[in-house]
Design a protein around this motif. Structure first.
Motif, PDB file in Angstrom:
ATOM      1  N   GLU A   1       0.870  -0.720   0.068  1.00 34.39           N
ATOM      2  CA  GLU A   1      -0.062   0.269   0.015  1.00 34.39           C
ATOM      3  C   GLU A   1       0.872   0.900   0.340  1.00 34.39           C
ATOM      4  N   PRO A   2       1.054   1.594  -0.818  1.00 33.28           N
ATOM      5  CA  PRO A   2       2.103   2.634  -1.284  1.00 33.28           C
ATOM      6  C   PRO A   2       1.383   3.769  -1.364  1.00 33.28           C
ATOM      7  N   THR A   3       1.883   4.662  -0.221  1.00 40.60           N
ATOM      8  CA  THR A   3       2.082   6.538  -0.364  1.00 40.60           C
ATOM      9  C   THR A   3       2.942   7.325  -0.912  1.00 40.60           C
ATOM     10  N   PHE A   4       2.885   7.928  -1.773  1.00 43.03           N
ATOM     11  CA  PHE A   4       3.510   8.868  -2.279  1.00 43.03           C
ATOM     12  C   PHE A   4       3.645  10.014  -1.908  1.00 43.03           C
ATOM     13  N   LEU A   5       4.883  10.946  -1.459  1.00 41.94           N
ATOM     14  CA  LEU A   5       4.878  12.533  -1.138  1.00 41.94           C
ATOM     15  C   LEU A   5       6.075  12.988  -1.382  1.00 41.94           C
ATOM     16  N   LYS A   6       5.607  14.895  -1.418  1.00 40.82           N
ATOM     17  CA  LYS A   6       6.601  15.527  -2.154  1.00 40.82           C
ATOM     18  C   LYS A   6       7.564  15.886  -1.497  1.00 40.82           C
ATOM     19  N   THR A   7       7.334  15.903   0.023  1.00 38.89           N
ATOM     20  CA  THR A   7       7.748  16.660   1.023  1.00 38.89           C
ATOM     21  C   THR A   7       8.624  15.904   1.195  1.00 38.89           C
ATOM     22  N   THR A   8       9.836  16.272   2.290  1.00 41.75           N
ATOM     23  CA  THR A   8      11.085  16.167   3.236  1.00 41.75           C
ATOM     24  C   THR A   8      10.804  15.233   4.425  1.00 41.75           C
ATOM     25  N   LEU A   9      10.776  14.618   4.934  1.00 40.99           N
ATOM     26  CA  LEU A   9      10.620  13.728   6.192  1.00 40.99           C
ATOM     27  C   LEU A   9      11.669  14.651   6.762  1.00 40.99           C
ATOM     28  N   ASN A  10      11.766  14.976   8.491  1.00 42.93           N
ATOM     29  CA  ASN A  10      12.111  15.294   9.530  1.00 42.93           C
ATOM     30  C   ASN A  10      11.653  16.056  10.487  1.00 42.93           C
TER      31      ASN A  10
ATOM     32  N   HIS B   1      -1.490   7.686   8.946  1.00 42.14           N
ATOM     33  CA  HIS B   1       0.342   7.049   8.093  1.00 42.14           C
ATOM     34  C   HIS B   1       0.923   6.552   8.886  1.00 42.14           C
ATOM     35  N   LEU B   2       0.429   7.101  10.626  1.00 39.39           N
ATOM     36  CA  LEU B   2       1.070   6.479  11.311  1.00 39.39           C
ATOM     37  C   LEU B   2       1.635   5.225  12.010  1.00 39.39           C
ATOM     38  N   ASP B   3       0.669   4.303  11.141  1.00 38.33           N
ATOM     39  CA  ASP B   3       0.895   2.898  11.137  1.00 38.33           C
ATOM     40  C   ASP B   3       1.728   2.170  10.132  1.00 38.33           C
ATOM     41  N   THR B   4       2.527   3.814   9.199  1.00 37.38           N
ATOM     42  CA  THR B   4       3.529   2.484   8.428  1.00 37.38           C
ATOM     43  C   THR B   4       4.460   1.459   9.086  1.00 37.38           C
ATOM     44  N   GLU B   5       4.900   0.832   8.174  1.00 33.39           N
ATOM     45  CA  GLU B   5       5.781  -0.052   7.888  1.00 33.39           C
ATOM     46  C   GLU B   5       6.850  -0.203   7.483  1.00 33.39           C
ATOM     47  N   ALA B   6       7.030   1.015   6.034  1.00 36.57           N
ATOM     48  CA  ALA B   6       8.745   1.028   6.087  1.00 36.57           C
ATOM     49  C   ALA B   6       8.271   2.553   5.357  1.00 36.57           C
ATOM     50  N   ILE B   7       9.901   3.019   5.692  1.00 34.77           N
ATOM     51  CA  ILE B   7       9.804   4.608   4.963  1.00 34.77           C
ATOM     52  C   ILE B   7      10.393   4.625   3.707  1.00 34.77           C
ATOM     53  N   SER B   8      10.242   5.109   2.928  1.00 32.38           N
ATOM     54  CA  SER B   8      11.002   5.289   1.741  1.00 32.38           C
ATOM     55  C   SER B   8      11.859   6.555   1.231  1.00 32.38           C
ATOM     56  N   CYS B   9      13.557   7.413   2.087  1.00 37.59           N
ATOM     57  CA  CYS B   9      13.516   8.679   1.749  1.00 37.59           C
ATOM     58  C   CYS B   9      14.750   8.848   1.014  1.00 37.59           C
ATOM     59  N   PHE B  10      14.472  10.576   0.825  1.00 40.77           N
ATOM     60  CA  PHE B  10      15.964  10.820   0.504  1.00 40.77           C
ATOM     61  C   PHE B  10      17.107  11.283   0.854  1.00 40.77           C
ATOM     62  N   VAL B  11      17.649  11.723   0.763  1.00 43.86           N
ATOM     63  CA  VAL B  11      19.798  11.796   1.839  1.00 43.86           C
ATOM     64  C   VAL B  11      18.999  13.263   2.545  1.00 43.86           C
ATOM     65  N   ASN B  12      18.320  13.793   1.912  1.00 44.64           N
ATOM     66  CA  ASN B  12      17.365  14.980   2.475  1.00 44.64           C
ATOM     67  C   ASN B  12      17.217  15.379   3.603  1.00 44.64           C
TER      68      ASN B  12
ATOM     69  N   GLN C   1      15.905  14.567   7.794  1.00 43.34           N
ATOM     70  CA  GLN C   1      16.390  14.016   8.433  1.00 43.34           C
ATOM     71  C   GLN C   1      16.382  12.873   9.651  1.00 43.34           C
ATOM     72  N   LEU C   2      16.257  12.107   9.483  1.00 42.44           N
ATOM     73  CA  LEU C   2      15.777  11.197  10.221  1.00 42.44           C
ATOM     74  C   LEU C   2      16.278  10.747  11.986  1.00 42.44           C
ATOM     75  N   ASN C   3      15.288  11.542  12.332  1.00 41.49           N
ATOM     76  CA  ASN C   3      16.340  10.701  13.974  1.00 41.49           C
ATOM     77  C   ASN C   3      15.430   9.851  14.670  1.00 41.49           C
ATOM     78  N   LYS C   4      15.848  10.402  16.089  1.00 44.89           N
ATOM     79  CA  LYS C   4      15.003   8.908  17.645  1.00 44.89           C
ATOM     80  C   LYS C   4      12.772   9.723  17.335  1.00 44.89           C
ATOM     81  N   LYS C   5      13.520  11.630  17.351  1.00 47.44           N
ATOM     82  CA  LYS C   5      12.306  12.274  17.781  1.00 47.44           C
ATOM     83  C   LYS C   5      11.142  12.061  15.982  1.00 47.44           C
TER      84      LYS C   5
END
Length: 71
Positions: A25-34, A43-54, A56-60
């Motif tokens: 079940e894909p969801t495509f977003l143009k935004t950057t994750l930070n 979307h809070l129950d998603t099991e996988a995230i695909s993102c680009f180097v921009n 910022q994946l941190n604990k928060k």
């Protein structure tokens, strides 16, 4: 499996749609994750995230996704 694709460009969308399995079940977003990215409650129950180097994946950021298994 629910997957969120962040930082998706227009030219990538058709390519991804043609190759996504019907088990996903894909969801495509143009935004950057930070930390400032709005994440819809559905979307809070998603099991996988695909993102680009921009992104910022941190604990928060990652702790918002309670069922996250893959990045």
């Amino acid at each position: 499996m629910k997957i969120l694709f962040y930082d998706v460009k227009d030219f990538e969308l058709n390519y991804l749609l043609e190759r996504v399995s019907n088990k996903i079940e894909p969801t495509f977003l143009k935004t950057t994750l930070n930390e400032q990215t709005y994440i819809d409650e559905k979307h809070l129950d998603t099991e996988a995230i695909s993102c680009f180097v921009n992104s910022q994946l941190n604990k928060k950021v990652l702790s918002k996704f309670k069922k996250l298994k893959y990045i």
